[in-house]
Design a protein around this motif. Structure first.
Motif, PDB file in Angstrom:
ATOM      1  N   SER A  28       7.883  47.148 -48.589  1.00 48.26           N
ATOM      2  CA  SER A  28       8.003  47.304 -50.035  1.00 48.26           C
ATOM      3  C   SER A  28       6.795  48.075 -50.530  1.00 48.26           C
ATOM      4  N   VAL A  29       7.036  49.152 -51.266  1.00 43.36           N
ATOM      5  CA  VAL A  29       5.962  50.084 -51.598  1.00 43.36           C
ATOM      6  C   VAL A  29       5.056  49.585 -52.737  1.00 43.36           C
ATOM      7  N   GLY A  30       5.470  48.580 -53.494  1.00 48.34           N
ATOM      8  CA  GLY A  30       4.678  48.122 -54.623  1.00 48.34           C
ATOM      9  C   GLY A  30       3.325  47.548 -54.216  1.00 48.34           C
ATOM     10  N   ALA A  31       2.313  47.835 -55.035  1.00 49.79           N
ATOM     11  CA  ALA A  31       0.971  47.263 -54.892  1.00 49.79           C
ATOM     12  C   ALA A  31       0.397  47.470 -53.492  1.00 49.79           C
ATOM     13  N   LYS A  32       0.485  48.672 -53.015  1.00 53.98           N
ATOM     14  CA  LYS A  32      -0.045  49.036 -51.716  1.00 53.98           C
ATOM     15  C   LYS A  32      -1.085  50.126 -51.875  1.00 53.98           C
ATOM     16  N   ASP A  33      -2.005  50.165 -50.932  1.00 53.58           N
ATOM     17  CA  ASP A  33      -2.872  51.319 -50.763  1.00 53.58           C
ATOM     18  C   ASP A  33      -2.343  52.134 -49.602  1.00 53.58           C
ATOM     19  N   MET A  34      -2.164  53.415 -49.821  1.00 56.73           N
ATOM     20  CA  MET A  34      -1.786  54.326 -48.756  1.00 56.73           C
ATOM     21  C   MET A  34      -2.849  55.411 -48.682  1.00 56.73           C
ATOM     22  N   GLY A  35      -3.336  55.644 -47.483  1.00 60.01           N
ATOM     23  CA  GLY A  35      -4.458  56.540 -47.344  1.00 60.01           C
ATOM     24  C   GLY A  35      -4.347  57.498 -46.184  1.00 60.01           C
ATOM     25  N   TRP A  36      -5.207  58.504 -46.245  1.00 54.86           N
ATOM     26  CA  TRP A  36      -5.369  59.464 -45.162  1.00 54.86           C
ATOM     27  C   TRP A  36      -6.756  59.302 -44.556  1.00 54.86           C
ATOM     28  N   PHE A  37      -6.792  59.270 -43.249  1.00 56.03           N
ATOM     29  CA  PHE A  37      -8.021  59.137 -42.493  1.00 56.03           C
ATOM     30  C   PHE A  37      -8.050  60.223 -41.428  1.00 56.03           C
ATOM     31  N   ARG A  38      -9.223  60.529 -40.929  1.00 51.27           N
ATOM     32  CA  ARG A  38      -9.308  61.541 -39.887  1.00 51.27           C
ATOM     33  C   ARG A  38     -10.316  61.132 -38.829  1.00 51.27           C
ATOM     34  N   GLN A  39     -10.113  61.675 -37.634  1.00 46.20           N
ATOM     35  CA  GLN A  39     -10.973  61.330 -36.522  1.00 46.20           C
ATOM     36  C   GLN A  39     -11.046  62.490 -35.543  1.00 46.20           C
ATOM     37  N   THR A  91     -11.555  69.997 -39.223  1.00 42.36           N
ATOM     38  CA  THR A  91     -10.738  69.887 -38.020  1.00 42.36           C
ATOM     39  C   THR A  91     -10.756  68.456 -37.499  1.00 42.36           C
ATOM     40  N   ALA A  92      -9.587  67.863 -37.332  1.00 41.54           N
ATOM     41  CA  ALA A  92      -9.477  66.474 -36.891  1.00 41.54           C
ATOM     42  C   ALA A  92      -8.012  66.116 -36.732  1.00 41.54           C
ATOM     43  N   MET A  93      -7.783  64.949 -36.131  1.00 45.06           N
ATOM     44  CA  MET A  93      -6.480  64.326 -36.202  1.00 45.06           C
ATOM     45  C   MET A  93      -6.425  63.537 -37.504  1.00 45.06           C
ATOM     46  N   TYR A  94      -5.417  63.793 -38.300  1.00 47.38           N
ATOM     47  CA  TYR A  94      -5.264  63.132 -39.588  1.00 47.38           C
ATOM     48  C   TYR A  94      -4.212  62.036 -39.482  1.00 47.38           C
ATOM     49  N   TYR A  95      -4.590  60.835 -39.897  1.00 50.02           N
ATOM     50  CA  TYR A  95      -3.734  59.666 -39.806  1.00 50.02           C
ATOM     51  C   TYR A  95      -3.388  59.132 -41.187  1.00 50.02           C
ATOM     52  N   CYS A  96      -2.157  58.718 -41.351  1.00 53.56           N
ATOM     53  CA  CYS A  96      -1.707  58.001 -42.533  1.00 53.56           C
ATOM     54  C   CYS A  96      -1.796  56.506 -42.264  1.00 53.56           C
ATOM     55  N   ALA A  97      -2.172  55.724 -43.275  1.00 52.48           N
ATOM     56  CA  ALA A  97      -2.310  54.287 -43.105  1.00 52.48           C
ATOM     57  C   ALA A  97      -1.856  53.536 -44.351  1.00 52.48           C
ATOM     58  N   LEU A  98      -1.521  52.260 -44.159  1.00 52.37           N
ATOM     59  CA  LEU A  98      -1.001  51.391 -45.214  1.00 52.37           C
ATOM     60  C   LEU A  98      -1.789  50.095 -45.250  1.00 52.37           C
ATOM     61  N   SER A  99      -2.149  49.652 -46.446  1.00 52.28           N
ATOM     62  CA  SER A  99      -2.834  48.384 -46.645  1.00 52.28           C
ATOM     63  C   SER A  99      -2.135  47.550 -47.704  1.00 52.28           C
ATOM     64  N   ASP A 107     -12.048  52.455 -46.448  1.00 53.13           N
ATOM     65  CA  ASP A 107     -12.545  51.777 -45.253  1.00 53.13           C
ATOM     66  C   ASP A 107     -11.384  51.537 -44.298  1.00 53.13           C
ATOM     67  N   PRO A 108     -11.400  52.127 -43.113  1.00 47.08           N
ATOM     68  CA  PRO A 108     -10.284  51.953 -42.178  1.00 47.08           C
ATOM     69  C   PRO A 108      -9.972  50.497 -41.845  1.00 47.08           C
ATOM     70  N   SER A 109     -10.978  49.620 -41.876  1.00 45.99           N
ATOM     71  CA  SER A 109     -10.757  48.222 -41.527  1.00 45.99           C
ATOM     72  C   SER A 109      -9.881  47.490 -42.533  1.00 45.99           C
ATOM     73  N   ASN A 110      -9.662  48.064 -43.708  1.00 45.32           N
ATOM     74  CA  ASN A 110      -8.811  47.460 -44.731  1.00 45.32           C
ATOM     75  C   ASN A 110      -7.331  47.738 -44.506  1.00 45.32           C
ATOM     76  N   TYR A 111      -7.006  48.579 -43.542  1.00 48.05           N
ATOM     77  CA  TYR A 111      -5.633  49.042 -43.376  1.00 48.05           C
ATOM     78  C   TYR A 111      -4.941  48.371 -42.200  1.00 48.05           C
ATOM     79  N   HIS A 112      -3.684  48.018 -42.421  1.00 52.43           N
ATOM     80  CA  HIS A 112      -2.922  47.214 -41.475  1.00 52.43           C
ATOM     81  C   HIS A 112      -2.040  48.031 -40.538  1.00 52.43           C
ATOM     82  N   TYR A 113      -1.542  49.159 -41.012  1.00 48.51           N
ATOM     83  CA  TYR A 113      -0.573  49.938 -40.258  1.00 48.51           C
ATOM     84  C   TYR A 113      -0.983  51.400 -40.233  1.00 48.51           C
ATOM     85  N   TRP A 114      -0.699  52.040 -39.112  1.00 44.12           N
ATOM     86  CA  TRP A 114      -1.125  53.414 -38.890  1.00 44.12           C
ATOM     87  C   TRP A 114      -0.010  54.258 -38.297  1.00 44.12           C
ATOM     88  N   GLY A 115       0.020  55.519 -38.704  1.00 47.23           N
ATOM     89  CA  GLY A 115       0.894  56.474 -38.064  1.00 47.23           C
ATOM     90  C   GLY A 115       0.271  57.026 -36.800  1.00 47.23           C
TER      91      GLY A 115
END
Length: 124
Positions: A28-39, A91-99, A107-115
């Motif tokens: 369910s998309v409500g009240a979520k943080d969705m972010g982009w991270f790179r490594q 230049t990096a691998m870019y990841y989508c994440a959901l919290s 902060d990556p540690s706040n996120y539960h799911y990763w692409g």
């Protein structure tokens, strides 16, 4: 189950632009943080940008502020990262994440799911 699928990465010259996409499902998309991270190899994963789905509030790392823009299509559970004025250091691998609840939205540690990630390469 939750799935996050990134696309849109590629190779671009310095100063160019790319837009990466993340299509989510299984939540369910409500009240979520969705972010982009790179490594990059040998370095820690870093937060790039995030969006709070209910309000549309956005957050950016200092290194990309003014160059990158995160946006969403709420009903489609989809987020985008528009990257302009790209630099070789982007230049990096870019990841989508959901919290479910991000105290610190970059902060990556706040996120539960990763692409699985999409590669962005910027040449000089």
């Amino acid at each position: 189950q939750v799935r996050l699928v990134e696309s849109g990465g590629g190779s671009v010259q310095a100063g160019g632009s790319l837009r990466v996409s993340c299509v989510g499902s299984g939540f369910s998309v409500g009240a979520k943080d969705m972010g982009w991270f790179r490594q990059v190899p040998g370095k820690e994963r870093e937060g790039v940008a995030s969006i709070y789905t209910d309000s549309g509030a956005t957050y950016y790392a200092d290194s990309v502020e003014g160059r990158f823009t995160i946006s969403q299509e709420y009903a489609k559970k989809t987020v985008y990262l528009q990257m302009d004025s790209l630099k070789p250091e982007d230049t990096a691998m870019y990841y989508c994440a959901l919290s479910d609840s991000a105290t610190n939205p970059l902060d990556p540690s706040n996120y539960h799911y990763w692409g699985q990630g999409t590669q962005v390469t910027v040449s000089s």
